[in-house]
Write an enzyme that holds these catalytic residues in place. Structure first.
Site, short mmCIF file in Angstrom:
data_model
loop_
_atom_site.label_atom_id
_atom_site.label_comp_id
_atom_site.label_asym_id
_atom_site.label_seq_id
_atom_site.Cartn_x
_atom_site.Cartn_y
_atom_site.Cartn_z
N THR A 157 45.20 54.98 58.59
CA THR A 157 46.26 56.00 58.22
C THR A 157 47.71 55.55 58.31
O THR A 157 48.61 55.85 57.63
CB THR A 157 46.00 57.33 58.53
OG1 THR A 157 44.69 57.81 58.70
CG2 THR A 157 46.76 58.46 57.92
N ALA A 158 47.57 54.76 59.37
CA ALA A 158 49.18 54.22 59.80
C ALA A 158 49.77 53.25 58.81
O ALA A 158 50.98 53.34 58.35
CB ALA A 158 48.95 53.51 61.31
N SER A 189 39.37 56.29 59.78
CA SER A 189 40.87 56.73 59.42
C SER A 189 40.95 57.75 58.03
O SER A 189 40.17 57.63 57.37
CB SER A 189 41.73 55.50 58.97
OG SER A 189 41.51 54.67 60.28
N HIS A 221 47.35 54.31 69.01
CA HIS A 221 46.81 54.38 70.20
C HIS A 221 47.84 54.38 71.30
O HIS A 221 48.98 55.02 71.05
CB HIS A 221 45.58 53.71 70.23
CG HIS A 221 44.43 53.49 69.32
ND1 HIS A 221 44.11 54.96 68.91
CD2 HIS A 221 43.70 52.70 68.87
CE1 HIS A 221 43.26 54.56 68.12
NE2 HIS A 221 42.94 53.60 68.05
#
Length: 303
Positions: free
Chosen positions: A118-119, A66, A173
């Site tokens: 990163t989310a 990430s 995803h």
């Protein structure tokens, strides 16, 4: 084709997620579709949060990470200029059982796929949160001030929200395409939120290459990665058939759409705008106190 082991062979242990876009990207390397010379690639498929944490021990020569996780890895890894997953006005999403707003997420418990994703960084920037426990420290629950969170494997989050075990879920995803099948509602698409705020795509994932390989090998391995991505784009149906086995609830059409979202021109090269987006995201993470130090970016071109 894969190299036979000789004294000259360099084994490259590759880590990537068991999801369709990574499988599509690595199809040519995983299935001996391109010549790899003196490099032998060994593939390990793991959840992205596990790969982020394995990278702290520098176990893999080439690994998906990430961009948030990479903020802690600059001493040991550089970023490959290819292999990016960019959310170009789309990205990770927050979903709930009923209709809700961003403001109504305040104080709620959100199921997240890992604190180094990163989310998770983007969620904190969106909600004005700051984790009280360092995102680098492995833990399963915490408080960000404006919301609380519990960590789950990414492919369990939709079920967790559907069962009411969390107020909301942060999905990555293929869940971005399938959340409606479970009767869940979108609160915010963080890629859209970021684009509206900055005019930039949201850089989510990348491939990182270990610096101790040396400049020559780093470039050669990155070049092979780029060839694998290009092969997938050139032989799309073949690569898509390989990727479908990692699609969980995706049919062919949804898998094709998902791959198109995250394997495209951005994946062949970050480009100037993509690099600007990475720098902006990590700088904002630092300014918000989520990332402890400014991040100096290093890209390997593979030329």
């Amino acid at each position: 084709m894969s190299a036979a082991m000789t004294e000259k062979t360099t084994e490259i242990h590759v880590g990537h997620s068991p999801d369709p876009d990574d499988a599509f990207m690595f199809h040519a390397l995983a299935n001996d579709k391109i010549e790899t010379g003196d490099y032998l690639f060994t593939h390990e498929l793991q959840d992205i949060e596990k790969l982020n944490r394995r990278a702290f021990a520098a176990e893999l020569e080439l690994t998906a990470v990430s961009l948030h996780g990479y903020a802690y890895l600059t001493d040991t890894y550089a970023l490959c200029a290819c292999g990016a997953s960019m959310g170009d006005n789309y990205g990770p999403m927050v979903v709930t059982r009923g209709e809700s707003s961003i403001a109504e997420l305040q104080g709620k418990k959100i199921a997240v796929p890992g604190t180094l994703t990163t989310a998770f960084l983007a969620l904190n920037l969106c909600l004005g949160g700051k984790p009280q426990t360092s995102t680098k420290e492995s833990h399963t629950s915490g408080d960000c001030g404006t919301f609380t969170y519990e960590v789950y494997p990414f492919d369990e989050i939709l079920n967790v929200v559907e069962r009411g075990e969390a107020d909301a879920g942060l999905i990555i995803h293929e869940g971005q395409l399938t959340y409606g099948d479970q009767g869940l509602s979108l609160v915010v698409d963080l890629g859209e939120w970021w684009m509206e705020r900055t005019g930039l795509p949201l850089p989510l994932g990348a491939n990182a290459i270990r610096k101790d390989l040396g400049e020559t090998k780093m470039n050669e391995v990155t070049k092979l990665l780029k060839e694998s991505i290009q092969y997938g784009l050139d032989y799309r149906e073949e690569a898509l058939e390989h990727a479908l086995q990692y699609g969980r609830d995706l049919d062919h059409a949804k898998a094709d759409k998902f791959v198109g979202m995250y394997v495209n021109d951005w994946t062949l090269d970050f480009g100037e705008r993509g690099r600007e987006a990475v720098a902006r995201l990590l700088q904002e993470g630092f300014e918000a106190g989520i990332i402890p130090n400014p991040v100096k970016l290093e890209f390997i071109s593979g030329e």
